[in-house]
Design a protein around this motif. Structure first.
Motif, PDB file in Angstrom:
ATOM      1  N   LEU A 181       0.832  -1.205   0.000  1.00 20.68           N
ATOM      2  CA  LEU A 181       0.000   0.000   0.000  1.00 20.68           C
ATOM      3  C   LEU A 181       0.867   1.256   0.000  1.00 20.68           C
ATOM      4  O   LEU A 181       0.577   2.222  -0.720  1.00 20.68           O
ATOM      5  N   GLY A 182       1.942   1.254   0.780  1.00 24.31           N
ATOM      6  CA  GLY A 182       2.833   2.409   0.809  1.00 24.31           C
ATOM      7  C   GLY A 182       3.487   2.658  -0.537  1.00 24.31           C
ATOM      8  O   GLY A 182       3.589   3.809  -0.988  1.00 24.31           O
ATOM      9  N   LEU A 183       3.937   1.594  -1.197  1.00 21.37           N
ATOM     10  CA  LEU A 183       4.538   1.752  -2.522  1.00 21.37           C
ATOM     11  C   LEU A 183       3.518   2.250  -3.537  1.00 21.37           C
ATOM     12  O   LEU A 183       3.821   3.134  -4.352  1.00 21.37           O
ATOM     13  N   LEU A 184       2.314   1.683  -3.502  1.00 21.31           N
ATOM     14  CA  LEU A 184       1.277   2.103  -4.438  1.00 21.31           C
ATOM     15  C   LEU A 184       0.946   3.583  -4.252  1.00 21.31           C
ATOM     16  O   LEU A 184       0.837   4.333  -5.238  1.00 21.31           O
ATOM     17  N   LEU A 185       0.801   4.023  -3.012  1.00 22.85           N
ATOM     18  CA  LEU A 185       0.491   5.426  -2.757  1.00 22.85           C
ATOM     19  C   LEU A 185       1.617   6.331  -3.241  1.00 22.85           C
ATOM     20  O   LEU A 185       1.370   7.403  -3.812  1.00 22.85           O
ATOM     21  N   THR A 186       2.849   5.901  -3.050  1.00 22.64           N
ATOM     22  CA  THR A 186       3.995   6.709  -3.479  1.00 22.64           C
ATOM     23  C   THR A 186       4.019   6.855  -5.000  1.00 22.64           C
ATOM     24  O   THR A 186       4.240   7.956  -5.526  1.00 22.64           O
ATOM     25  N   VAL A 187       3.776   5.760  -5.711  1.00 21.50           N
ATOM     26  CA  VAL A 187       3.754   5.817  -7.177  1.00 21.50           C
ATOM     27  C   VAL A 187       2.617   6.720  -7.658  1.00 21.50           C
ATOM     28  O   VAL A 187       2.804   7.540  -8.572  1.00 21.50           O
ATOM     29  N   LEU A 188       1.440   6.602  -7.037  1.00 23.85           N
ATOM     30  CA  LEU A 188       0.303   7.435  -7.434  1.00 23.85           C
ATOM     31  C   LEU A 188       0.577   8.907  -7.159  1.00 23.85           C
ATOM     32  O   LEU A 188       0.205   9.778  -7.959  1.00 23.85           O
ATOM     33  N   LEU A 189       1.213   9.208  -6.050  1.00 20.54           N
ATOM     34  CA  LEU A 189       1.559  10.598  -5.749  1.00 20.54           C
ATOM     35  C   LEU A 189       2.573  11.134  -6.747  1.00 20.54           C
ATOM     36  O   LEU A 189       2.504  12.305  -7.150  1.00 20.54           O
ATOM     37  N   GLY A 190       3.524  10.290  -7.169  1.00 25.27           N
ATOM     38  CA  GLY A 190       4.472  10.708  -8.196  1.00 25.27           C
ATOM     39  C   GLY A 190       3.773  11.013  -9.510  1.00 25.27           C
ATOM     40  O   GLY A 190       4.085  12.003 -10.180  1.00 25.27           O
ATOM     41  N   ALA A 191       2.807  10.164  -9.880  1.00 29.51           N
ATOM     42  CA  ALA A 191       2.040  10.404 -11.108  1.00 29.51           C
ATOM     43  C   ALA A 191       1.209  11.685 -10.989  1.00 29.51           C
ATOM     44  O   ALA A 191       1.082  12.452 -11.951  1.00 29.51           O
ATOM     45  N   MET A 238      10.917   3.284 -11.165  1.00 29.90           N
ATOM     46  CA  MET A 238      11.702   2.410 -10.280  1.00 29.90           C
ATOM     47  C   MET A 238      10.825   1.857  -9.151  1.00 29.90           C
ATOM     48  O   MET A 238      10.858   0.653  -8.848  1.00 29.90           O
ATOM     49  N   LEU A 239      10.037   2.725  -8.527  1.00 31.80           N
ATOM     50  CA  LEU A 239       9.181   2.281  -7.424  1.00 31.80           C
ATOM     51  C   LEU A 239       8.074   1.355  -7.919  1.00 31.80           C
ATOM     52  O   LEU A 239       7.654   0.435  -7.207  1.00 31.80           O
ATOM     53  N   LEU A 240       7.587   1.590  -9.145  1.00 37.25           N
ATOM     54  CA  LEU A 240       6.572   0.706  -9.707  1.00 37.25           C
ATOM     55  C   LEU A 240       7.149  -0.694  -9.923  1.00 37.25           C
ATOM     56  O   LEU A 240       6.477  -1.704  -9.660  1.00 37.25           O
ATOM     57  N   VAL A 241       8.392  -0.760 -10.386  1.00 38.07           N
ATOM     58  CA  VAL A 241       9.064  -2.056 -10.539  1.00 38.07           C
ATOM     59  C   VAL A 241       9.212  -2.729  -9.175  1.00 38.07           C
ATOM     60  O   VAL A 241       9.000  -3.944  -9.037  1.00 38.07           O
ATOM     61  N   MET A 242       9.549  -1.944  -8.149  1.00 35.14           N
ATOM     62  CA  MET A 242       9.653  -2.513  -6.801  1.00 35.14           C
ATOM     63  C   MET A 242       8.307  -3.066  -6.339  1.00 35.14           C
ATOM     64  O   MET A 242       8.238  -4.117  -5.691  1.00 35.14           O
ATOM     65  N   LEU A 243       7.225  -2.356  -6.668  1.00 33.97           N
ATOM     66  CA  LEU A 243       5.887  -2.837  -6.304  1.00 33.97           C
ATOM     67  C   LEU A 243       5.584  -4.164  -6.989  1.00 33.97           C
ATOM     68  O   LEU A 243       5.063  -5.100  -6.357  1.00 33.97           O
ATOM     69  N   PHE A 244       5.906  -4.271  -8.274  1.00 33.06           N
ATOM     70  CA  PHE A 244       5.689  -5.526  -8.995  1.00 33.06           C
ATOM     71  C   PHE A 244       6.514  -6.654  -8.373  1.00 33.06           C
ATOM     72  O   PHE A 244       6.037  -7.795  -8.253  1.00 33.06           O
ATOM     73  N   ARG A 245       7.739  -6.339  -7.976  1.00 30.91           N
ATOM     74  CA  ARG A 245       8.588  -7.363  -7.362  1.00 30.91           C
ATOM     75  C   ARG A 245       8.032  -7.793  -5.999  1.00 30.91           C
ATOM     76  O   ARG A 245       8.082  -8.978  -5.653  1.00 30.91           O
ATOM     77  N   ALA A 258      17.490  -3.495  -3.422  1.00 31.09           N
ATOM     78  CA  ALA A 258      16.893  -2.861  -4.606  1.00 31.09           C
ATOM     79  C   ALA A 258      15.812  -1.875  -4.183  1.00 31.09           C
ATOM     80  O   ALA A 258      15.712  -0.763  -4.725  1.00 31.09           O
ATOM     81  N   PHE A 259      15.002  -2.279  -3.217  1.00 28.83           N
ATOM     82  CA  PHE A 259      13.983  -1.369  -2.679  1.00 28.83           C
ATOM     83  C   PHE A 259      14.640  -0.151  -2.039  1.00 28.83           C
ATOM     84  O   PHE A 259      14.207   0.990  -2.242  1.00 28.83           O
ATOM     85  N   GLU A 260      15.683  -0.377  -1.252  1.00 27.96           N
ATOM     86  CA  GLU A 260      16.379   0.735  -0.597  1.00 27.96           C
ATOM     87  C   GLU A 260      16.977   1.690  -1.621  1.00 27.96           C
ATOM     88  O   GLU A 260      16.926   2.920  -1.449  1.00 27.96           O
TER      89      GLU A 260
END
Length: 283
Positions: A181-191, A238-245, A258-260
């Protein structure tokens, strides 16, 4: 007791560096031809871009497979950390050069052009007041203010830094739901940040007559904010790839560099924006 040594991982010979070199050559040559309207510029550019995408998927995919198969140890982890640290340092210097340009223009060049001698001899009627397009500006423009979309984007990026840190806490607590959820929110905020920046550019061009051709103010404004927007886009990818991983079951609380690395990059982008907001929009 005899010391124990960890076997260092040595990768097999790779074809990807030559693909990367070819891609950058095509992108550079294609861009030059495209801008000068000569030769098959667009074709060469997009061939290079496609080759670069192939290289990124292939090379990073190989690294991911090697990491997930347990081939990397502490030595490789340290190498990755040093590499990412030096990469971010190079990015710091990249933006430092832009800030240096803005400092030179505002503190040295514009006051010099507005000196009594310069005005009387060269640039009659020029006022050394920032923002300015410089001497002989033909079209009037309105500067971009800080309070509005820029301030909103600042709040968005600061929030994205908090959501990414929250995702990292989830990683350390082995809470995969919080991590996702944190990664998803971060990617959405970037978009969302990029969406507002595109709207800001449209508003600047259409209603404020602020363009790349608006002298030194226009060129520095779009150069600095545009390159930052590019970095936000790269960081979000990059963060979207981390979310997929993460969704694929990768990473543990003890093995997730990789996440760090992506998080380091995103926080760097946040800090750069704070400086940009102050020196480009506010001052």
């Amino acid at each position: 007791m005899s010391p124990t040594f960890e076997k260092y991982f040595v990768p097999e010979p790779s074809k990807f560096p030559i693909f990367g070199s070819f891609a950058l050559l095509c992108i550079g040559a294609g861009s030059v031809m495209w801008l000068n309207h000569t030769g098959p510029g667009p074709l060469v550019f997009f061939v290079g871009l496609a080759t670069l995408i192939y290289m990124l998927f292939g090379w990073f995919g190989q690294v991911i497979r090697e990491s997930e198969s347990g081939q990397y140890g502490k030595n490789v982890d340290a190498s990755f950390r040093w590499s990412m640290g030096w990469f971010i340092f190079s990015e710091v210097m990249f933006f430092f050069a832009f800030f240096g340009v803005l400092f030179y223009v505002r503190v040295i060049a514009v006051p010099s052009l507005g000196s009594e001698e310069s005005v009387s001899v060269l640039w009659q009627g020029f006022e050394a007041v920032w923002p300015t397009a410089g001497p002989r500006a033909e079209e009037a423009f309105s500067p971009m203010g800080a309070w509005g979309i820029p301030a909103l984007n600042t709040l968005i990026l600061l929030t994205s830094g908090a959501t990414l840190t929250w995702a990292h806490w989830g990683m350390m607590k082995d809470n995969r739901t919080q991590l996702k959820l944190g990664l998803l929110l971060t990617v959405l905020l970037g978009a969302l940040f990029m969406g507002f920046q595109i709207y800001e550019y449209m508003h600047a061009y259409g209603e404020m007559n602020l363009k790349m051709t608006s002298g030194i103010y226009g060129s520095t404004f779009y150069m600095m904010t545009g390159f930052h927007g590019l970095h936000v886009t790269i960081g979000a990818i990059m963060l979207l790839v981390m979310l997929f991983r993460v969704m694929a079951g990768h990473f543990t609380k003890d093995n997730h560099f990789a996440f760090e690395a992506a998080a380091w990059y995103w926080h760097f982008v946040d800090v750069v924006w704070l400086v940009l907001f102050v020196v480009v929009y506010w001052l």
